[in-house]
Design an enzyme around this catalytic site. Sequence first.
Site, mmCIF file in Angstrom:
data_model
loop_
_atom_site.group_PDB
_atom_site.id
_atom_site.type_symbol
_atom_site.label_atom_id
_atom_site.label_comp_id
_atom_site.label_asym_id
_atom_site.label_seq_id
_atom_site.Cartn_x
_atom_site.Cartn_y
_atom_site.Cartn_z
ATOM 1 N N LYS A 12 0.838 -1.212 0.000
ATOM 2 C CA LYS A 12 0.000 0.000 0.000
ATOM 3 C C LYS A 12 0.865 1.251 0.000
ATOM 4 C CE LYS A 12 -1.828 1.550 4.133
ATOM 5 N NZ LYS A 12 -1.411 2.935 4.384
ATOM 6 N N ASN A 13 1.914 1.234 0.823
ATOM 7 C CA ASN A 13 2.711 2.453 1.014
ATOM 8 C C ASN A 13 3.725 2.699 -0.101
ATOM 9 O OD1 ASN A 13 1.149 2.865 3.210
ATOM 10 N ND2 ASN A 13 2.683 2.270 4.726
ATOM 11 N N CYS A 66 -5.164 7.336 9.122
ATOM 12 C CA CYS A 66 -5.511 6.822 10.444
ATOM 13 C C CYS A 66 -5.321 7.873 11.522
ATOM 14 C CB CYS A 66 -4.659 5.598 10.747
ATOM 15 S SG CYS A 66 -5.209 4.180 9.814
ATOM 16 N N VAL A 89 7.679 6.396 16.716
ATOM 17 C CA VAL A 89 7.370 7.061 15.435
ATOM 18 C C VAL A 89 6.119 7.937 15.553
ATOM 19 C CG1 VAL A 89 6.870 6.713 12.985
ATOM 20 C CG2 VAL A 89 8.494 5.199 14.155
ATOM 21 N N ARG A 118 -4.060 10.149 3.285
ATOM 22 C CA ARG A 118 -2.984 11.137 3.425
ATOM 23 C C ARG A 118 -2.293 11.390 2.077
ATOM 24 N NH1 ARG A 118 -1.667 13.651 7.932
ATOM 25 N NH2 ARG A 118 0.545 13.358 7.545
ATOM 26 N N ASP A 133 4.163 0.002 12.064
ATOM 27 C CA ASP A 133 2.971 -0.722 11.575
ATOM 28 C C ASP A 133 3.002 -2.208 11.933
ATOM 29 O OD1 ASP A 133 1.885 1.568 9.934
ATOM 30 O OD2 ASP A 133 3.887 1.332 9.104
HETATM 31 N N1 EPU Z 1 5.582 14.267 10.832
HETATM 32 C C1 EPU Z 1 5.562 15.607 11.177
HETATM 33 N N2 EPU Z 1 5.342 16.508 10.182
HETATM 34 C C2 EPU Z 1 5.148 16.144 8.877
HETATM 35 C C3 EPU Z 1 5.190 14.772 8.537
HETATM 36 C C4 EPU Z 1 5.415 13.848 9.542
HETATM 37 O O1 EPU Z 1 5.736 15.954 12.341
HETATM 38 O O2 EPU Z 1 4.940 17.029 8.021
HETATM 39 C C5 EPU Z 1 5.802 13.268 11.897
HETATM 40 C C6 EPU Z 1 4.560 12.380 12.087
HETATM 41 O O3 EPU Z 1 3.577 13.002 12.877
HETATM 42 C C7 EPU Z 1 5.145 11.134 12.704
HETATM 43 C C8 EPU Z 1 6.530 11.057 12.061
HETATM 44 O O4 EPU Z 1 6.805 12.348 11.528
HETATM 45 O O5 EPU Z 1 5.266 11.312 14.086
HETATM 46 C C9 EPU Z 1 6.657 10.034 10.975
HETATM 47 O O6 EPU Z 1 5.671 10.244 9.979
HETATM 48 P P1 EPU Z 1 5.932 9.897 8.457
HETATM 49 O O7 EPU Z 1 5.853 11.145 7.660
HETATM 50 O O8 EPU Z 1 7.158 9.061 8.349
HETATM 51 O O9 EPU Z 1 4.683 8.985 8.134
HETATM 52 P P2 EPU Z 1 3.726 9.073 6.871
HETATM 53 O O10 EPU Z 1 4.479 9.299 5.633
HETATM 54 O O11 EPU Z 1 2.564 9.953 7.182
HETATM 55 C C10 EPU Z 1 3.926 6.546 6.267
HETATM 56 C C11 EPU Z 1 2.962 5.426 6.133
HETATM 57 C C12 EPU Z 1 2.515 4.980 7.504
HETATM 58 C C13 EPU Z 1 3.745 4.524 8.278
HETATM 59 C C14 EPU Z 1 4.759 5.676 8.339
HETATM 60 C C15 EPU Z 1 6.045 5.264 9.020
HETATM 61 C C16 EPU Z 1 1.899 5.906 4.047
HETATM 62 C C17 EPU Z 1 0.683 6.319 3.326
HETATM 63 N N3 EPU Z 1 1.815 5.872 5.359
HETATM 64 O O12 EPU Z 1 3.198 7.596 6.899
HETATM 65 O O13 EPU Z 1 1.663 3.891 7.320
HETATM 66 O O14 EPU Z 1 3.359 4.143 9.575
HETATM 67 O O15 EPU Z 1 5.057 6.131 7.020
HETATM 68 O O16 EPU Z 1 6.662 4.225 8.333
HETATM 69 O O17 EPU Z 1 2.916 5.593 3.442
HETATM 70 C C18 EPU Z 1 -0.150 2.513 7.717
HETATM 71 O O18 EPU Z 1 0.178 1.929 6.669
HETATM 72 O O19 EPU Z 1 -1.032 2.093 8.516
HETATM 73 C C19 EPU Z 1 0.527 3.750 8.071
HETATM 74 C C20 EPU Z 1 0.099 4.579 9.009
#
Ligand code: EPU
Length: 453
Positions: free
Chosen positions: A39-40, A135, A347, A111, A325
Amino acid sequence: MNLTEFSKSAGAAVGMDVDTLVIRGGKPLQGRITMKGAKNLVTKAMVASLLADSPSELRSVPQISDVRVVQGLLELHGVTVDRDGDTLRFDPSNVRTAHETSINAHAGSSRIPILFCGPLLHQLGEAFIPDLGGCHIGDRPIDFHLEVLRNFGAVVEKLPSGIRMSAPNGLHGAKIALPYPSVGATEQVLLGAVRAKGRTELTNAAVEPEILDLIAILQKMGAEIQVDTDRTIRIEGVDKLVGYRHTALFDRNEAASWACAALATGGDVFLEGARQPEMTTFLNVYRKAGGAFEIEDDGIRFWHPGGDLKPVVVETDVHPGFMTDWQQPLVVALTKATGISIVHETVYEQRFGFTEALVEMGAQIQIHTDCLGSHACRFGARNYQHSAVIAGPVELHGADVTVPDLRGGFSHLVAALTADGTSRISNVGIIARGYERFIEKLTTLGADFDVEG
Ligand code: EPU
């Protein structure tokens, strides 16, 4: 959109009109199921197709609702999307600006729309994205994303309905240092920099396997990207990119979830398509907890070898650490381990909400604000409930549970499968966001349950 509406729309997007599973626990999961593209990665690869001037083809695409949301947004922007089995084809030759009201129909559902910004600014000079969803596992801010886009020269305007951006003179390369190695912000940089004027240097980048697979796709399209050993990524912008043909990396989050389900239920599953290299950290923990696995060329077998499960101490982290995850289904298996386990979530600041339902089912889990791991993380000083102490072994009993989020929801299914008695798990549509045909897979693995609309 409230949680129930979100669940309904996520399920409906993949033709699933089931709201509730009535699960009779106690049967070990046994059998063989197939893992598809992650998915990601898949959702980001779909966005990347917008950057090309010719069609792309993505294989091993799972039928999950996040894919349908991204497909809907691509179509609104004039991309033709065709599905042939597990293959999606994207033709971006007629990319156009979409109506804000149509885009807003997708508000709160995912997102991924934030990642449309770079490609749309390159193609159209403007972009609008709705209120984001995904989520509810913490604040999930987008400040890193907006800062990246501003660094590239975008003008960002926050409106009550969403965010409007423009780049009348195009985007230019920049030096960017991320405050935290965010997966999404790293992808934002990649998708923006590949066609920006000049060079981009990103330090403190995330290097998850899904990101490296996205880089492989962008390289196929003609991008110039170099990843250094210190997690610095250097990108030389190019004027034009062509379409790609790519088979998506398997979903290691889905694989880890089913592997934990096998362990927690005392079962034995073969996950076709799962691969070792992207899961080595998970496999170490699985073995420490008393689980067994066998690597084959076409997948990985996971099973409970008998005897007691053992407690473990785990910290979630960015790659190559233990993924955030993976912790939710693991926590369910750890309720069966003899002794005290600790999971320190570093995280997301608020990713233990799902344990409330497990406690209702009889689990002994306490959540703490201290950093109960080997190092202090950024959440300790901020009083976030981000460390879990799990005491076992306990027999879970059936309960009525409402799915709160994707991974937490899957862990509730696993808990119900292990529990003594019957559980009613509602809002299961949310699970369709990331687990392809999970109801069919439960049937294949011999789970005992009924569905309710
Ligand atoms: N963060 C910030 N500011 C931002 C972006 C992120 O403070 O502008 C913080 C977040 O709040 C979090 C941390 O940085 O505390 C990490 O977030 P990250 O940006 O790495 O996560 P994401 O890109 O929003 C993706 C996956 C998540 C997975 C995380 C970590 C997708 C669509 N989602 O999220 O997947 O947990 O990376 O590997 O790729 C899931 O699949 O259930 C899921 C939540």
